[in-house]
Design a protein around this motif. Structure first.
Motif, PDB file in Angstrom:
ATOM      1  N   HIS A 115     -12.222   9.373  -4.699  1.00  0.00           N
ATOM      2  CA  HIS A 115     -11.359   8.190  -4.731  1.00  0.00           C
ATOM      3  C   HIS A 115      -9.992   8.502  -4.106  1.00  0.00           C
ATOM      4  CE1 HIS A 115      -9.626   4.419  -6.023  1.00  0.00           C
ATOM      5  NE2 HIS A 115      -8.612   5.115  -6.520  1.00  0.00           N
ATOM      6  N   GLU A 118     -10.295   8.627  -0.357  1.00  0.00           N
ATOM      7  CA  GLU A 118     -10.600   7.333   0.259  1.00  0.00           C
ATOM      8  C   GLU A 118      -9.398   6.406   0.229  1.00  0.00           C
ATOM      9  OE1 GLU A 118     -14.001   6.017  -1.908  1.00  0.00           O
ATOM     10  OE2 GLU A 118     -15.365   7.331  -0.801  1.00  0.00           O
ATOM     11  N   THR A 119      -8.387   6.768  -0.539  1.00  0.00           N
ATOM     12  CA  THR A 119      -7.152   6.000  -0.637  1.00  0.00           C
ATOM     13  C   THR A 119      -6.208   6.475   0.455  1.00  0.00           C
ATOM     14  OG1 THR A 119      -7.470   5.869  -3.016  1.00  0.00           O
ATOM     15  CG2 THR A 119      -5.263   5.406  -2.213  1.00  0.00           C
ATOM     16  N   ASP A 120      -5.366   5.580   0.907  1.00  0.00           N
ATOM     17  CA  ASP A 120      -4.404   5.924   1.948  1.00  0.00           C
ATOM     18  C   ASP A 120      -3.323   6.818   1.346  1.00  0.00           C
ATOM     19  OD1 ASP A 120      -2.990   5.991   4.318  1.00  0.00           O
ATOM     20  OD2 ASP A 120      -2.011   4.067   3.958  1.00  0.00           O
ATOM     21  N   LEU A 121      -3.558   8.124   1.396  1.00  0.00           N
ATOM     22  CA  LEU A 121      -2.630   9.079   0.800  1.00  0.00           C
ATOM     23  C   LEU A 121      -1.501   9.436   1.752  1.00  0.00           C
ATOM     24  CD1 LEU A 121      -4.965  11.686  -0.907  1.00  0.00           C
ATOM     25  CD2 LEU A 121      -3.602   9.931  -1.989  1.00  0.00           C
ATOM     26  N   PHE A 127       0.341  11.809  -5.879  1.00  0.00           N
ATOM     27  CA  PHE A 127      -0.693  10.796  -6.039  1.00  0.00           C
ATOM     28  C   PHE A 127      -1.153  10.850  -7.486  1.00  0.00           C
ATOM     29  CE2 PHE A 127      -5.198   9.670  -6.211  1.00  0.00           C
ATOM     30  CZ  PHE A 127      -5.203   8.445  -5.555  1.00  0.00           C
ATOM     31  N   TYR A 129      -3.877   9.457 -10.194  1.00  0.00           N
ATOM     32  CA  TYR A 129      -5.151   8.778 -10.395  1.00  0.00           C
ATOM     33  C   TYR A 129      -5.351   8.610 -11.888  1.00  0.00           C
ATOM     34  CZ  TYR A 129     -10.216   8.119 -10.670  1.00  0.00           C
ATOM     35  OH  TYR A 129     -11.468   7.636 -10.940  1.00  0.00           O
TER      36      TYR A 129
END
Length: 158
Positions: A115, A118-121, A127, A129
């Motif tokens: 996840h 797949e996220t625009d990091l 980050f 989660y």
């Protein structure tokens, strides 16, 4: 990021423990050891005043293959214990926080990593989660899911 790349990610689990008289710690270590993502090091920060957790960790390390680093906590409460743990476990790609009485489903780490990638990091910023939790009894029988959060997930309400 493909599956092979995710497998290379270094994960630290910061596990805070305190007087584990019910032996939840071994169950949580089993659930971490059985993760589908295997590149994990567990840092256990023990805020106990006795040797119970330390003895459990020593015994566990002799029986199982799991990278475990044991440290004595600062005995200033769980929040300080987690912050201290994050500061001491450096050079990892991702950090997971755990209590001694947690129990993780086998795909928790891999799902979280997938996840995240797949996220625009933005690699220059942290980050966070978060996910719902599942409440269970002492036999891991389902009780309830945690309520849906109304606030946007942030470091202020994690």
């Amino acid at each position: 990021m493909d599956k092979h790349s995710i497998d290379q990610l270094q994960v630290a689990v910061i596990l805070c423990a305190y007087n584990d008289k019910k032996n939840y710690l071994s169950e949580q270590l089993d659930s971490i050891r059985l993760q589908t993502h295997q590149n994990i090091t567990v840092y256990i920060f023990d805020d106990s005043t006795d040797q119970l957790v330390k003895n459990q960790v020593t015994r566990y390390k002799t029986l199982h293959k799991l990278k475990i680093v044991y440290r004595k906590g600062l005995q200033k409460g769980f929040a300080v214990n987690f912050i201290n743990g994050i500061c001491q476990a450096d050079n990892f790609d991702f950090y997971f926080l755990s209590d001694q009485d947690d129990y993780w489903l086998p795909n928790k780490v891999r799902t979280s990593l997938r996840h995240a990638w797949e996220t625009d990091l933005n690699k220059d910023f942290p980050f966070l989660y978060g996910s719902k939790t599942t409440g269970v009894d002492q036999n891991l029988k389902f009780i309830r899911h945690s309520p849906l959060q109304k606030k946007k997930l942030s470091f202020n309400n994690a």
